[in-house]
Design a protein around this motif. Sequence first.
Motif, PDB file in Angstrom:
ATOM      1  N   GLU A 624       0.819  -1.214   0.000  1.00 15.41           N
ATOM      2  CA  GLU A 624       0.000   0.000   0.000  1.00 15.41           C
ATOM      3  C   GLU A 624       0.856   1.269   0.000  1.00 15.41           C
ATOM      4  OE1 GLU A 624      -2.386  -0.445   3.485  1.00 15.41           O
ATOM      5  OE2 GLU A 624      -3.145  -2.416   2.857  1.00 15.41           O
ATOM      6  N   MET A 625       2.177   1.109   0.194  1.00 18.94           N
ATOM      7  CA  MET A 625       3.076   2.263   0.245  1.00 18.94           C
ATOM      8  C   MET A 625       3.463   2.676  -1.170  1.00 18.94           C
ATOM      9  SD  MET A 625       3.457   2.720   3.512  1.00 18.94           S
ATOM     10  CE  MET A 625       4.978   3.609   3.797  1.00 18.94           C
ATOM     11  N   PRO A 626       3.834   3.961  -1.371  1.00 20.77           N
ATOM     12  CA  PRO A 626       4.240   4.413  -2.705  1.00 20.77           C
ATOM     13  C   PRO A 626       5.531   3.744  -3.162  1.00 20.77           C
ATOM     14  CG  PRO A 626       4.654   6.123  -1.059  1.00 20.77           C
ATOM     15  CD  PRO A 626       3.868   5.049  -0.384  1.00 20.77           C
ATOM     16  N   LYS A 627       5.560   3.343  -4.430  1.00 22.35           N
ATOM     17  CA  LYS A 627       6.755   2.699  -4.990  1.00 22.35           C
ATOM     18  C   LYS A 627       7.832   3.744  -5.281  1.00 22.35           C
ATOM     19  CE  LYS A 627       5.047  -1.587  -5.716  1.00 22.35           C
ATOM     20  NZ  LYS A 627       3.846  -1.527  -4.902  1.00 22.35           N
ATOM     21  N   VAL A 650      10.302  11.896  -0.884  1.00 20.86           N
ATOM     22  CA  VAL A 650      10.649  12.510   0.408  1.00 20.86           C
ATOM     23  C   VAL A 650      11.754  11.681   1.055  1.00 20.86           C
ATOM     24  CG1 VAL A 650       9.812  13.146   2.702  1.00 20.86           C
ATOM     25  CG2 VAL A 650       8.317  13.409   0.705  1.00 20.86           C
ATOM     26  N   ARG A 651      12.907  12.324   1.257  1.00 21.19           N
ATOM     27  CA  ARG A 651      14.061  11.617   1.817  1.00 21.19           C
ATOM     28  C   ARG A 651      14.166  11.770   3.329  1.00 21.19           C
ATOM     29  NH1 ARG A 651      15.152   7.774  -1.568  1.00 21.19           N
ATOM     30  NH2 ARG A 651      15.812   8.462  -3.615  1.00 21.19           N
ATOM     31  N   PHE A 656      10.972  21.591  10.605  1.00 20.67           N
ATOM     32  CA  PHE A 656      10.590  22.779   9.834  1.00 20.67           C
ATOM     33  C   PHE A 656      10.348  22.496   8.351  1.00 20.67           C
ATOM     34  CE2 PHE A 656      15.238  22.735  10.226  1.00 20.67           C
ATOM     35  CZ  PHE A 656      15.634  22.779   8.896  1.00 20.67           C
ATOM     36  N   GLY A 657      10.292  21.229   7.966  1.00 23.92           N
ATOM     37  CA  GLY A 657      10.026  20.932   6.565  1.00 23.92           C
ATOM     38  C   GLY A 657      10.434  19.528   6.168  1.00 23.92           C
ATOM     39  N   ALA A 658      10.618  19.331   4.868  1.00 25.72           N
ATOM     40  CA  ALA A 658      11.003  18.017   4.354  1.00 25.72           C
ATOM     41  C   ALA A 658      11.965  18.189   3.188  1.00 25.72           C
ATOM     42  CB  ALA A 658       9.771  17.236   3.899  1.00 25.72           C
ATOM     43  N   PHE A 659      12.924  17.274   3.086  1.00 21.95           N
ATOM     44  CA  PHE A 659      13.857  17.277   1.966  1.00 21.95           C
ATOM     45  C   PHE A 659      13.381  16.265   0.927  1.00 21.95           C
ATOM     46  CE2 PHE A 659      16.512  19.056   5.333  1.00 21.95           C
ATOM     47  CZ  PHE A 659      17.056  20.144   4.672  1.00 21.95           C
ATOM     48  N   GLY A 690       9.710   8.529   2.108  1.00 24.71           N
ATOM     49  CA  GLY A 690       9.340   7.562   1.075  1.00 24.71           C
ATOM     50  C   GLY A 690       8.155   7.981   0.235  1.00 24.71           C
ATOM     51  N   ASP A 691       7.421   9.003   0.686  1.00 20.21           N
ATOM     52  CA  ASP A 691       6.268   9.474  -0.089  1.00 20.21           C
ATOM     53  C   ASP A 691       6.712  10.011  -1.448  1.00 20.21           C
ATOM     54  OD1 ASP A 691       4.570   8.845   1.925  1.00 20.21           O
ATOM     55  OD2 ASP A 691       4.029  10.897   2.474  1.00 20.21           O
ATOM     56  N   ILE A 692       5.902   9.769  -2.460  1.00 18.16           N
ATOM     57  CA  ILE A 692       6.121  10.361  -3.776  1.00 18.16           C
ATOM     58  C   ILE A 692       5.247  11.616  -3.842  1.00 18.16           C
ATOM     59  CG2 ILE A 692       6.077   9.988  -6.267  1.00 18.16           C
ATOM     60  CD1 ILE A 692       7.948   8.095  -4.658  1.00 18.16           C
TER      61      ILE A 692
END
Length: 714
Positions: A624-627, A650-651, A656-659, A690-692
């Motif tokens: 169910e997780m993004p490939k 998303v690494r 304060f945010g996301a790389f 791990g999100d796309i």
Amino acid sequence: MDISLKITEELGCKKWQTEAAIKLIDEGNTIPFIARYRKEATGSLNDEQLRELNDRLTYLRNLEDKKAQVISSIDEQGKLTDELKAQIEAAETMVMVDDLYRPYRPKRKTRATVAKDKGLEGLANIIYLQMTDKPIEKEAEAYLSEEKEVNSIEDAISGAMDIIAENISDEADYRTKIRELTTNKGMLTSQAKDSEKESVYEMYYDFSTPVTKMTGYRTLAINRGEKEGFLTVKIEAPVDDILGYLERKIITRDNPNTSDILKEVIADSYDRLIAPSIEREVRNSLTENAEDGAIKVFASNLEQLLMQPPIVGQVVLGWDPAFRTGCKLAVVDATGKVLDTVVIYPTAPQNKVAEAKVVLKKLIKKYGITLISVGNGTASRESELVISELIKELDTPVQYVIVNEAGASVYSASKLATEEFPNFDVGQRSAASIARRLQDPLSELVKIDAKAIGVGQYQHDMNQKKLSAALDAVVEDSVNHVGVDLNTASAPLMEHISGINKTLAKNIVEYREANGSFKNRKELLKVPKLGPKAFEQCAGFMRISGGTNPLDATSVHPESYDIAMKLIERLGYNIDELKSSSLKGISKAVSDINKLAEELNTGCVTLTDIIKELEKPARDPRDEMPKPILRGDVLEMKDLTEGMVLKGTVRNVIDFGAFVDIGVHQDGLVHISEMSNKFIKHPLEVVSVGDIVQVKVLSIDLNKKRIQLTMKNI
């Protein structure tokens, strides 16, 4: 304290749920087992709730033990009153117990203890009670003593003031109020030790903010800047408010003989004895809260990393990039077996690009490589350019993925890697790990100390014991959530299964090697040292494909096999149908779950779980997780333009945010303010590792290698 009631109030659940969970924990059941197979007892409390419950249970039990020790110690001194005992028993934190115990804790030599030895306690009481109608100098004459070295009136008054100052600092109520005032009205400030010296802490060279407004990441950054010698940090307390409070509490009479002396004592007590320790406590509290917040982020990031879907059925080339020593390659087949290793030198200083391409083309053709897994470390960018050129020259489709290689070097130099690949050097082991962590991230990453995987900021500044416990819990929950194949799982993977430790995992593998594949779950009981309790805890998470009992391939626990069999028969299915695929449509065949549960003498929740599992046996939650995004070309930072819309991975997620990796080697930052059109308190409300995600380029700074991205208005 009624511990179960306290936890119930904190968790917002029912008391019977808390009591059931505590009973199960005390009986030696693991959190994954309770969460999965004891839902009826706990009212379906999940892993996260159970771990929080367990943490609070440990803390509150330790608190009760400490209270008992403190009460015993004070009682032995003959100073325990009913009122004091009641205060200690009612305390809800370790800090409050410490405050109450402070006056009775055995003290080292202090100015006050010296003064007491000189017999000045009586004079201190006269001043403190404010009852005298004589000047204090006159009262002090009675305490002059050559034998006790009280040679002057000034010495006597000074000693008495020291006693009062310490008594004030030991008063629990005063400390509680001062701590509250300092926290609510205080300012945290930081200054540069050398404002001319450049550092990453320059934004804190002249910094001031209310204690209540301090964010976790700022606290950790300032702590590190202070530790590294760049910053001087202090808490500026509301001194006037504090002194005013103490004077109102202590100076209860308008006595000209004592008021001025008491004001002086109060100022001394606060400045010398109270303020330094309260400042430490407030700073410690800020740090602890910051660490707890950061650890939650680390844990969430790690979970997403571990639960990334495996890329199955492909032969993968693992690429560990480097400059001088060359890029180490490992070819790994679809089962994770290493087929070949080689070193190429396409990067500086050798720059043998043409030779490297020849080697790569031969490997791709020989082994049918369809995917290249490239580590994101040193020389990754240069390797990516070579791979992109190579792919364009091939007549067969090959894609590549940049993977986070954090921890690969730790693994490659470990005892485990040496045992797994005794004839490989660290580079070959690292390349194999980089390939395998794409094929099955969970199985590969569990071999590495969770702290070495690098899923947050300031990891090394944390309380390492607390961090390890939190990350180990994530690994345990993730492995049990997915389950393992009993006949193929490695010992490092199995040791995270409920009820299984390193010794038992090793014994299982050795038994498997000596006796062949497990035919059924019951055979686990033949493994040395694996008794009934361990079997109960682990059996449901161990899967056997093609065994003698089709239910062994599911997450149905052996204790529920009778129920599962009765269910299958009652609904007109055959157990053999489970071997071929699944019992599709079984959920639709149940019209009244409550009635059926009653007939089968089981609970509704348990029966519902069995039906779900029989319909989709051994389903992998990672599906169910993004490939991962598979790439066939490469962009460079100079190719980016403002307004360009890209897909990225998303690494890392921070306060304060996301790389986000957008394929240009340099991750871009999506600030928290650019994540959503609505207000959010934390990036984790929107994204996880791990999100796309789809992002738009806001700005590019080639010199500083910074990319600003947005997820809004795309």
